[in-house]
Motif scaffolding. Structure first.
Motif, PDB file in Angstrom:
ATOM      1  N   THR B  54       0.832  -1.201   0.000  1.00 38.04           N
ATOM      2  CA  THR B  54       0.000   0.000   0.000  1.00 38.04           C
ATOM      3  C   THR B  54       0.869   1.254   0.000  1.00 38.04           C
ATOM      4  O   THR B  54       1.799   1.374   0.795  1.00 38.04           O
ATOM      5  CB  THR B  54      -0.890   0.018   1.249  1.00 38.04           C
ATOM      6  N   HIS B  55       0.542   2.178  -0.849  1.00 38.07           N
ATOM      7  CA  HIS B  55       1.242   3.447  -0.903  1.00 38.07           C
ATOM      8  C   HIS B  55       0.474   4.428  -0.021  1.00 38.07           C
ATOM      9  O   HIS B  55      -0.520   5.001  -0.434  1.00 38.07           O
ATOM     10  CB  HIS B  55       1.280   3.937  -2.360  1.00 38.07           C
ATOM     11  N   ALA B  56       0.912   4.582   1.220  1.00 38.53           N
ATOM     12  CA  ALA B  56       0.103   5.296   2.198  1.00 38.53           C
ATOM     13  C   ALA B  56       0.291   6.801   2.144  1.00 38.53           C
ATOM     14  O   ALA B  56      -0.639   7.557   2.388  1.00 38.53           O
ATOM     15  CB  ALA B  56       0.414   4.778   3.603  1.00 38.53           C
ATOM     16  N   ILE B  57       1.502   7.249   1.845  1.00 42.71           N
ATOM     17  CA  ILE B  57       1.783   8.689   1.744  1.00 42.71           C
ATOM     18  C   ILE B  57       2.461   8.933   0.402  1.00 42.71           C
ATOM     19  O   ILE B  57       3.427   8.250   0.075  1.00 42.71           O
ATOM     20  CB  ILE B  57       2.739   9.154   2.871  1.00 42.71           C
ATOM     21  N   LYS B  58       1.929   9.877  -0.352  1.00 37.99           N
ATOM     22  CA  LYS B  58       2.440  10.062  -1.706  1.00 37.99           C
ATOM     23  C   LYS B  58       3.113  11.417  -1.843  1.00 37.99           C
ATOM     24  O   LYS B  58       2.449  12.448  -1.905  1.00 37.99           O
ATOM     25  CB  LYS B  58       1.297   9.936  -2.713  1.00 37.99           C
ATOM     26  N   ASN B  59       4.420  11.382  -1.842  1.00 39.05           N
ATOM     27  CA  ASN B  59       5.198  12.564  -2.202  1.00 39.05           C
ATOM     28  C   ASN B  59       4.777  13.823  -1.434  1.00 39.05           C
ATOM     29  O   ASN B  59       4.444  14.823  -2.020  1.00 39.05           O
ATOM     30  CB  ASN B  59       5.043  12.794  -3.709  1.00 39.05           C
ATOM     31  N   VAL B  60       4.796  13.715  -0.137  1.00 39.40           N
ATOM     32  CA  VAL B  60       4.328  14.834   0.679  1.00 39.40           C
ATOM     33  C   VAL B  60       5.507  15.689   1.116  1.00 39.40           C
ATOM     34  O   VAL B  60       6.527  15.178   1.564  1.00 39.40           O
ATOM     35  CB  VAL B  60       3.562  14.314   1.917  1.00 39.40           C
ATOM     36  N   SER B  76     -10.750   9.484   7.240  1.00 45.83           N
ATOM     37  CA  SER B  76     -10.077   8.306   7.798  1.00 45.83           C
ATOM     38  C   SER B  76      -9.258   7.600   6.722  1.00 45.83           C
ATOM     39  O   SER B  76      -9.683   7.510   5.572  1.00 45.83           O
ATOM     40  CB  SER B  76     -11.107   7.319   8.346  1.00 45.83           C
ATOM     41  N   GLY B  77      -8.092   7.123   7.091  1.00 42.44           N
ATOM     42  CA  GLY B  77      -7.266   6.365   6.159  1.00 42.44           C
ATOM     43  C   GLY B  77      -6.552   7.229   5.150  1.00 42.44           C
ATOM     44  O   GLY B  77      -6.058   6.733   4.148  1.00 42.44           O
ATOM     45  N   CYS B  78      -6.477   8.543   5.390  1.00 46.62           N
ATOM     46  CA  CYS B  78      -5.863   9.416   4.410  1.00 46.62           C
ATOM     47  C   CYS B  78      -4.369   9.541   4.633  1.00 46.62           C
ATOM     48  O   CYS B  78      -3.669  10.169   3.850  1.00 46.62           O
ATOM     49  CB  CYS B  78      -6.504  10.790   4.438  1.00 46.62           C
ATOM     50  N   GLY B  79      -3.877   8.969   5.735  1.00 44.81           N
ATOM     51  CA  GLY B  79      -2.437   8.989   5.960  1.00 44.81           C
ATOM     52  C   GLY B  79      -1.964  10.050   6.929  1.00 44.81           C
ATOM     53  O   GLY B  79      -0.766  10.257   7.065  1.00 44.81           O
ATOM     54  N   LYS B  80      -2.892  10.734   7.594  1.00 44.97           N
ATOM     55  CA  LYS B  80      -2.440  11.807   8.498  1.00 44.97           C
ATOM     56  C   LYS B  80      -1.640  11.230   9.664  1.00 44.97           C
ATOM     57  O   LYS B  80      -0.558  11.734   9.992  1.00 44.97           O
ATOM     58  CB  LYS B  80      -3.583  12.658   9.054  1.00 44.97           C
ATOM     59  N   GLY B 260      -3.595   9.889   0.988  1.00 41.52           N
ATOM     60  CA  GLY B 260      -2.142   9.883   0.948  1.00 41.52           C
ATOM     61  C   GLY B 260      -1.530  11.104   0.288  1.00 41.52           C
ATOM     62  O   GLY B 260      -0.321  11.252   0.280  1.00 41.52           O
ATOM     63  N   ASP B 261      -2.372  11.959  -0.293  1.00 38.83           N
ATOM     64  CA  ASP B 261      -1.846  13.172  -0.904  1.00 38.83           C
ATOM     65  C   ASP B 261      -2.049  14.347   0.035  1.00 38.83           C
ATOM     66  O   ASP B 261      -3.074  14.449   0.712  1.00 38.83           O
ATOM     67  CB  ASP B 261      -2.610  13.473  -2.209  1.00 38.83           C
TER      68      ASP B 261
END
Lengths: 431, 289
Positions: B54-60, B76-80, B260-261
């Motif tokens: 799973t790609h949880a955080i994308k290029n932050v 929920s589940g957005c990666g915060k 994740g963005d």
């Protein structure tokens, strides 16, 4: 189809006879299930009760020993300071017996008479005199264990009543003398102190459990000293540190399997490794403890891992977030919280080890050993093996000795399990 | 006491929202605010996080300034939480978690070899969603960190740290008489303040808070929010929250995450009143999430 739908929608579905019948069936199925359960529990309780009561009824006698009171004259002509260890103490006992029945003159009858007292009586006299030589020349009224066949006679008419067996063990003359002695109040059932203070013996009236108790104590001590630290360390490593991969999975499966290996296999392993390879002595609690640790370690590892897993991850995270290293978090925070569970597992494992016979037979702890062991390197036997040995003995009196030993073993096991339950209750934490 | 706290709290929210709304400050996209005197405490650049597949955080890329409260909101589940947990590397203990990109603490890469993870976690404290005091005394809970890092050498020093931390979170008067009782016996809000005090005891630069009020009642929440506002003067704080009102009340800047963005980051007033992105607008107006 339509009619059923209509019936359902109008609500009358719940009023039909078919529905009522189904409901009744469901209710009775529920009731039946409940009674099956109660029946199973009652059956279990019945068998446990049978087991305990039969052992208790057979075994209580072991704590009592029929004894005979004799007036021993410590004849200075026989004993002196010079021959404390070689004097003929048996003669003193015989003379005391003969004096009870002066009319007995025939040699054969005299022999029969003297055989009524335990053969251990002369050793007891020797111990008495060597510990206090000043009693030489005096007359002491002392209690001696009676021979085991008369013990059985006194306790349950074994040997007198042909229905109860033992015919021919006791002669008519002996029966008469015995009854006279009972009438005179010279024979009494008294608390069997020897049972707890003496080592094993071929004579049931002299046999005691102390050797086996001490052997068990040293064996369990060794088991605990090895299996607890090793088990806890392994559990910590596997649960907290080990990487999750095929190899650790393999190890985990093997540990679980190890817990299910028949115990006699561990005995063979112990024989091959500890005795034949490392050359450790046979029949000693050290080797027994090593073998039993092999058995106990998987139990402790499994219980320890379960206990570690039960500690909420928030505790680990809390410690790590404050800058604790992994080891610090585990040792300072997680392990103390898992300790009650680990100790419970350890007690259960040790209780299992305490009741184990088979692996110890393999390493020679089944030998007939009279001396009470003084350390883990003295040859000895353990409680369950002692039970096994006594159960194998032909003398009738060993039956109650065996059951008595089982009672004591059960008492230890129950006590250990109660301690485990109390610890679990006492230290259980809720988050 | 309770009432006054509540009033001040409310007043403050209102004034702050008014301020931000009417000031109409410039947007602060990351790296483009050299005009601000405030220093960056932590900077994340092109961070990607993977849980196994799973790609949880994308290029932050996101920065945390000194003395500010940065709130991270999102469905929920957005990666915060994942992002937050990267900042003190507590995600390291998650099996299968992989992080790429660069996270700097005062110019030092926290994933490089220069900074030991132990030091990092001491400097970047964390407060969790569920209060997790250790099942030992209140005193020992707070003394744990300082003892761990040998910041205290005597009983007197430990006492001083413990009492000052308890005072800082406003817990001292409430627990003074039972400081040797177990920390788990406190109420939920008190436990959470104890956890904050525990984090303060190791003198961190940054405090990460992962939904610190989600298990608490409104009064306890108000107390924690007051506390966060006070702490801002000394620490940088990053708070993940599900409550947009809370984000509006306590934070100076808000970041909105979605799947994740990082969708948007800016002044809290700006984000709530004039979101630049459609997704943010949908979320804060309740059409989504």
């Amino acid at each position: 189809m339509t009619s059923r739908l209509e019936a359902a929608s109008s609500g009358s579905h719940w009023d039909t006879a078919a529905f009522k019948r189904r409901l009744r069936r469901r209710r009775s199925a529920e009731k039946r299930f409940k009674w099956y359960g109660i029946g199973a529990v009652l059956l279990g309780i019945f068998f446990v009760f049978m087991l305990f009561s039969s052992i208790a009824i057979n075994g209580v006698g072991a704590f009592w020993q029929t004894q005979i009171q004799l007036d021993i004259y410590f004849d200075p002509a026989e004993i002196s300071e010079a021959n404390l260890y070689s004097a003929n103490y048996g003669k003193l006992v015989k003379q005391a017996m003969y004096s009870q029945f002066p009319e007995v003159a025939k040699r054969k009858e005299k022999r029969q008479l003297s055989r009524m007292v335990s053969v251990g009586a002369d050793v007891m006299l020797q111990d008495l005199v060597t510990s206090d030589p000043s009693i030489i020349g005096t007359t002491q009224s002392l209690w001696f264990p009676i021979d085991d066949s008369f013990d059985m006679l006194y306790k349950n008419d074994f040997g007198r009543d042909p229905d109860k067996g033992g015919a021919g063990l006791i002669s008519k003359n002996q029966l008469g003398w015995f009854d006279t002695l009972v009438e005179k109040g010279k024979i009494e059932s008294r608390f069997n102190k020897r049972y707890f203070t003496a080592g094993d013996s071929r004579e049931p009236e002299l046999a005691g459990l102390r050797g086996a108790l001490m052997g068990s104590f040293f064996t369990i001590l060794v088991t605990l000293a090895i299996s607890f630290p090793v088990g806890v360390a392994a559990a910590c490593y596997l649960e907290e540190f080990a990487p999750r991969n095929k190899f650790t999975d393999f190890i985990e499966i093997n540990i679980n399997n190890l817990a299910a290996v028949p115990s006699v296999v561990f005995g063979i392993l112990g024989l091959a490794v500890f005795i034949n390879f490392f050359g450790l002595p046979r029949s000693v609690p050290l080797v027994g403890g090593l073998v039993l640790s092999l058995m106990t370690i998987p139990t402790i590892i499994i219980a320890g891992r379960a206990a570690l897993r039960a500690v909420p991850p928030s505790i680990r995270e809390g410690a790590l977030a404050l800058g604790a290293s992994k080891t610090q978090a585990v040792i300072q925070e997680v392990v103390p919280l898992a300790m009650p569970g680990m100790l419970t597992g350890t007690i259960i494992g040790i209780a299992q080890a305490l009741g184990e016979t088979a692996p110890l037979l393999m390493i020679g702890m089944v030998a007939f050993i009279v001396d009470v062991p003084g350390g883990p390197l003295d040859p000895s036997t353990v409680l369950p093996v002692q039970i096994f040995l006594w159960a194998d003995s032909p003398e009738r009196a060993f039956l109650e000795k065996t059951s008595g030993a089982i009672l004591i073993l059960l008492a230890f096991l129950i006590a250990m399990n109660i301690v485990a339950v109390i610890m679990r209750r006492r230290f259980e934490r809720r988050w | 006491m309770e009432n006054s706290t509540e009033t001040t709290n409310k007043e403050r929210i209102v004034t702050r929202l008014d301020d931000t709304i009417f000031q109409g400050r410039v947007s602060e996209s990351d790296g483009a605010d050299s005009n601000l005197s405030q220093k960056y405490r932590m900077t994340a650049k092109n961070v990607n996080v993977y849980y196994s597949e799973t790609h949880a955080i994308k290029n932050v890329s996101l920065s945390i300034r000194e003395n500010e409260v940065l709130s991270i909101i999102g469905p929920s589940g957005c990666g915060k939480s994942t992002f937050l947990r990267c900042l003190n590397r507590i995600n390291d203990i998650v099996v299968g978690c992989r992080i790429t990109g660069e996270i700097m603490l005062d110019g030092i890469d926290i994933n490089g070899g220069e900074l030991d993870v132990v030091e990092l976690r001491a400097r970047v404290g964390m407060v969790f969603q569920k209060p997790n005091p250790f099942p030992k005394s209140i005193y020992d809970n707070i003394a744990y960190g300082p003892r761990l890092h040998s910041m205290v050498n005597s009983r007197e020093e430990t006492d001083e740290v413990v009492y000052s931390c308890l005072r800082e979170v406003g817990l001292l008067s409430e627990v003074e008489d039972r400081i040797n009782k177990s920390g788990t016996e406190l109420s939920g809000g008190q436990q959470q303040r104890l956890c904050i005090a525990r984090a303060l005891a190791v003198k961190p630069d940054v405090i990460l808070m992962d939904e610190p009020c989600s298990a608490l009642d409104p009064i306890a929440t108000a107390k924690i929010e007051d506390l966060i506002d006070e702490l801002r003067t000394q620490y940088s704080i990053v708070i993940v929250t599900h409550s947009m009102q809370q984000a509006a009340r306590v934070s100076q800047r808000t970041a909105y995450f979605n799947l994740g963005d990082l969708i948007e980051v800016g002044d809290t007033g700006e984000v709530f009143t004039n979101p630049k992105h459609k997704l943010t607008e949908d979320y804060i107006t309740g059409r989504f999430g």
